[in-house]
Design a protein around this motif. Structure first.
Motif, PDB file in Angstrom:
ATOM      1  N   MET A 130       0.864  -1.206   0.006  1.00 53.76           N
ATOM      2  CA  MET A 130       0.202  -0.077   0.134  1.00 53.76           C
ATOM      3  C   MET A 130       0.901   1.276   0.041  1.00 53.76           C
ATOM      4  O   MET A 130       0.673   2.470  -0.782  1.00 53.76           O
ATOM      5  CB  MET A 130      -0.915   0.096   1.167  1.00 53.76           C
ATOM      6  CG  MET A 130      -1.736   1.259   1.375  1.00 53.76           C
ATOM      7  SD  MET A 130      -2.887   1.349   0.063  1.00 53.76           S
ATOM      8  CE  MET A 130      -4.197   0.372   0.746  1.00 53.76           C
ATOM      9  N   ASN A 177       3.521   5.257   7.765  1.00 50.73           N
ATOM     10  CA  ASN A 177       2.450   4.481   8.303  1.00 50.73           C
ATOM     11  C   ASN A 177       2.261   4.472   9.610  1.00 50.73           C
ATOM     12  O   ASN A 177       3.025   4.193  10.602  1.00 50.73           O
ATOM     13  CB  ASN A 177       3.038   2.919   7.786  1.00 50.73           C
ATOM     14  CG  ASN A 177       1.883   1.857   8.077  1.00 50.73           C
ATOM     15  OD1 ASN A 177       0.818   2.345   8.699  1.00 50.73           O
ATOM     16  ND2 ASN A 177       2.270   0.699   7.591  1.00 50.73           N
ATOM     17  N   GLU A 234      -1.752  -1.765   6.763  1.00 51.75           N
ATOM     18  CA  GLU A 234      -1.535  -0.647   6.077  1.00 51.75           C
ATOM     19  C   GLU A 234      -2.866   0.151   6.130  1.00 51.75           C
ATOM     20  O   GLU A 234      -3.582  -0.077   4.895  1.00 51.75           O
ATOM     21  CB  GLU A 234      -0.891  -0.718   4.658  1.00 51.75           C
ATOM     22  CG  GLU A 234       0.664  -1.382   4.799  1.00 51.75           C
ATOM     23  CD  GLU A 234       1.240  -1.315   3.554  1.00 51.75           C
ATOM     24  OE1 GLU A 234       2.072  -0.670   3.316  1.00 51.75           O
ATOM     25  OE2 GLU A 234       0.862  -2.325   2.790  1.00 51.75           O
ATOM     26  N   THR A 235      -3.295   0.642   6.738  1.00 54.38           N
ATOM     27  CA  THR A 235      -4.839   1.041   6.786  1.00 54.38           C
ATOM     28  C   THR A 235      -4.792   2.577   7.051  1.00 54.38           C
ATOM     29  O   THR A 235      -5.806   3.315   6.745  1.00 54.38           O
ATOM     30  CB  THR A 235      -5.627   0.560   7.991  1.00 54.38           C
ATOM     31  OG1 THR A 235      -4.967   0.560   9.197  1.00 54.38           O
ATOM     32  CG2 THR A 235      -5.847  -1.116   7.629  1.00 54.38           C
ATOM     33  N   GLU A 283      -7.168   3.166  -3.711  1.00 55.42           N
ATOM     34  CA  GLU A 283      -6.894   2.827  -2.298  1.00 55.42           C
ATOM     35  C   GLU A 283      -7.888   3.124  -1.274  1.00 55.42           C
ATOM     36  O   GLU A 283      -8.284   2.432  -0.386  1.00 55.42           O
ATOM     37  CB  GLU A 283      -5.411   3.446  -2.054  1.00 55.42           C
ATOM     38  CG  GLU A 283      -4.193   2.782  -2.657  1.00 55.42           C
ATOM     39  CD  GLU A 283      -4.228   3.067  -4.060  1.00 55.42           C
ATOM     40  OE1 GLU A 283      -3.388   2.406  -5.027  1.00 55.42           O
ATOM     41  OE2 GLU A 283      -4.969   4.247  -4.611  1.00 55.42           O
ATOM     42  N   LEU A 312      -7.405   1.195   2.384  1.00 55.40           N
ATOM     43  CA  LEU A 312      -6.999   2.214   3.161  1.00 55.40           C
ATOM     44  C   LEU A 312      -8.163   3.038   3.892  1.00 55.40           C
ATOM     45  O   LEU A 312      -8.999   3.614   3.214  1.00 55.40           O
ATOM     46  CB  LEU A 312      -6.348   3.281   2.177  1.00 55.40           C
ATOM     47  CG  LEU A 312      -5.748   4.515   2.651  1.00 55.40           C
ATOM     48  CD1 LEU A 312      -4.792   4.407   3.702  1.00 55.40           C
ATOM     49  CD2 LEU A 312      -5.175   5.418   1.371  1.00 55.40           C
ATOM     50  N   LEU A 346      -6.399   8.816   6.090  1.00 52.73           N
ATOM     51  CA  LEU A 346      -5.174   9.499   5.522  1.00 52.73           C
ATOM     52  C   LEU A 346      -5.192  10.912   5.869  1.00 52.73           C
ATOM     53  O   LEU A 346      -5.946  11.687   5.752  1.00 52.73           O
ATOM     54  CB  LEU A 346      -5.501   9.546   3.957  1.00 52.73           C
ATOM     55  CG  LEU A 346      -4.626  10.095   2.835  1.00 52.73           C
ATOM     56  CD1 LEU A 346      -3.340   9.100   2.906  1.00 52.73           C
ATOM     57  CD2 LEU A 346      -4.985   9.964   1.402  1.00 52.73           C
TER      58      LEU A 346
END
Length: 118
Positions: free
Chosen positions: A31, A52, A65-66, A96, A101, A104
Motif C-alpha cells: 500500500m 504508516n 496498512e490502513t 486505495e 486504506l 489518510l
C-alpha cells in the motif's frame, strides 16, 4: 533523495517524534509503495513523506496498512486552495481509499512560502 529525485525520509521516526513501524521505501508494504507511485505520477512532488501510522490503531506494530500520514510539496498545488489540494491527493489515491486504506492525513503544500508554514 530517491532515484526519482523526491526527498525520502528514512529515519524510522515521524517529524513529531513518534516512532513509526514502516517509513522508508526499503521496508514499505504494497500500500505504501502504491501511494508513493501514484502521488509521484499524479503530482510530481519535490518532497514526499509517507508515514504508516496503522500501528497506532492496531495495538502495536503490525503489518497492516490502513492509516497513513502524507506530507508533500508540489508545484501543482500553487494557487490551489487547501481543500482542493486534498481533493487532488484523494483523486490520485481513489482506488486505495475505496479499498483497505481507512484513514489518510494530508499536509499538501506548494513550494516556497507555503512550505515554510506549519
Amino acid at each position: 533523495m530517491g532515484d526519482d529525485g523526491v526527498e525520502i525520509v528514512e529515519d524510522g521516526f515521524a517529524p513529531d517524534g513518534d516512532q513509526v513501524c514502516r517509513h522508508d521505501d526499503a521496508s514499505a508494504g504494497p500500500m505504501q509503495r502504491a501511494i508513493r507511485m501514484k502521488l509521484n505520477d499524479a503530482l510530481s512532488p519535490t518532497h514526499l513523506e509517507i508515514v504508516n501510522e496503522s500501528f497506532k490503531h492496531m495495538g502495536g506494530c503490525v503489518d497492516k496498512e490502513t492509516h497513513f500520514r502524507i506530507s508533500l510539496v508540489s508545484e501543482k498545488f500553487s494557487g490551489v486552495k487547501p481543500l482542493d489540494r486534498h481533493k487532488l491527493v484523494n483523486a490520485a489515491l481513489k482506488e486505495e481509499l475505496a479499498g483497505t486504506l481507512h484513514a489518510l492525513s494530508i499536509d499538501a503544500k506548494a513550494p516556497r512560502k507555503d512550505w515554510s508554514k506549519k
